[in-house]
Design a protein around this motif. Structure first.
Motif, PDB file in Angstrom:
ATOM      1  N   ALA A   1       0.831  -1.210   0.000  1.00 24.49           N
ATOM      2  CA  ALA A   1       0.000   0.000   0.000  1.00 24.49           C
ATOM      3  C   ALA A   1       0.867   1.262   0.000  1.00 24.49           C
ATOM      4  O   ALA A   1       0.570   2.224  -0.717  1.00 24.49           O
ATOM      5  CB  ALA A   1      -0.927  -0.003   1.213  1.00 24.49           C
ATOM      6  N   ALA A   2       1.930   1.239   0.773  1.00 25.35           N
ATOM      7  CA  ALA A   2       2.820   2.407   0.818  1.00 25.35           C
ATOM      8  C   ALA A   2       3.470   2.647  -0.537  1.00 25.35           C
ATOM      9  O   ALA A   2       3.511   3.786  -1.027  1.00 25.35           O
ATOM     10  CB  ALA A   2       3.885   2.214   1.894  1.00 25.35           C
ATOM     11  N   ARG A   3       3.982   1.591  -1.160  1.00 28.55           N
ATOM     12  CA  ARG A   3       4.639   1.742  -2.470  1.00 28.55           C
ATOM     13  C   ARG A   3       3.685   2.287  -3.527  1.00 28.55           C
ATOM     14  O   ARG A   3       4.075   3.109  -4.352  1.00 28.55           O
ATOM     15  CB  ARG A   3       5.221   0.412  -2.923  1.00 28.55           C
ATOM     16  N   THR A   4       2.439   1.833  -3.517  1.00 27.29           N
ATOM     17  CA  THR A   4       1.481   2.319  -4.517  1.00 27.29           C
ATOM     18  C   THR A   4       1.183   3.800  -4.317  1.00 27.29           C
ATOM     19  O   THR A   4       0.709   4.457  -5.241  1.00 27.29           O
ATOM     20  CB  THR A   4       0.163   1.521  -4.488  1.00 27.29           C
ATOM     21  N   ARG A   5       1.475   4.310  -3.128  1.00 29.19           N
ATOM     22  CA  ARG A   5       1.269   5.735  -2.835  1.00 29.19           C
ATOM     23  C   ARG A   5       2.572   6.538  -2.901  1.00 29.19           C
ATOM     24  O   ARG A   5       2.607   7.697  -2.525  1.00 29.19           O
ATOM     25  CB  ARG A   5       0.632   5.886  -1.454  1.00 29.19           C
TER      26      ARG A   5
ATOM     27  N   ILE B   1       5.267   6.009  -1.136  1.00 28.90           N
ATOM     28  CA  ILE B   1       5.912   6.118   0.177  1.00 28.90           C
ATOM     29  C   ILE B   1       6.994   5.040   0.261  1.00 28.90           C
ATOM     30  O   ILE B   1       6.699   3.850   0.141  1.00 28.90           O
ATOM     31  CB  ILE B   1       4.881   5.921   1.302  1.00 28.90           C
TER      32      ILE B   1
END
Length: 79
Positions: free
Chosen positions: A46-50, A52
């Motif tokens: 989730a972080a990578r897709t944003r 982050i």
């Protein structure tokens, strides 16, 4: 999830990789950390897709499971 990671991370899945993965999954299950690895993998995704950045730390970060779930980007079999 780890089987999907195998296909994504390795062009050729050897017997060595399969054995190592089975051993690690047994250890993670025996210690009761299965849910932890799944949740951390989901958070990292989730972080990578944003956009982050994430970094895996601790003893579990050098595991094949962490690599396959995208928690870390360091191939433990190579390094």
């Amino acid at each position: 999830m780890t089987q999907e990671g195998l296909r994504r991370r390795y062009d050729r899945v050897t017997r060595e990789i399969t054995r190592r993965l089975a051993w690690e999954l047994e250890q993670i299950d025996a210690m009761g950390f299965t849910d932890y690895f799944v949740v951390v993998g989901d958070i990292c995704t989730a972080a990578r897709t944003r956009g982050i950045p994430t970094v895996g730390r601790g003893s579990g970060a050098s595991s094949l499971v962490s690599y396959l779930l995208g928690i870390t980007n360091v191939d433990p079999l190579r390094y």
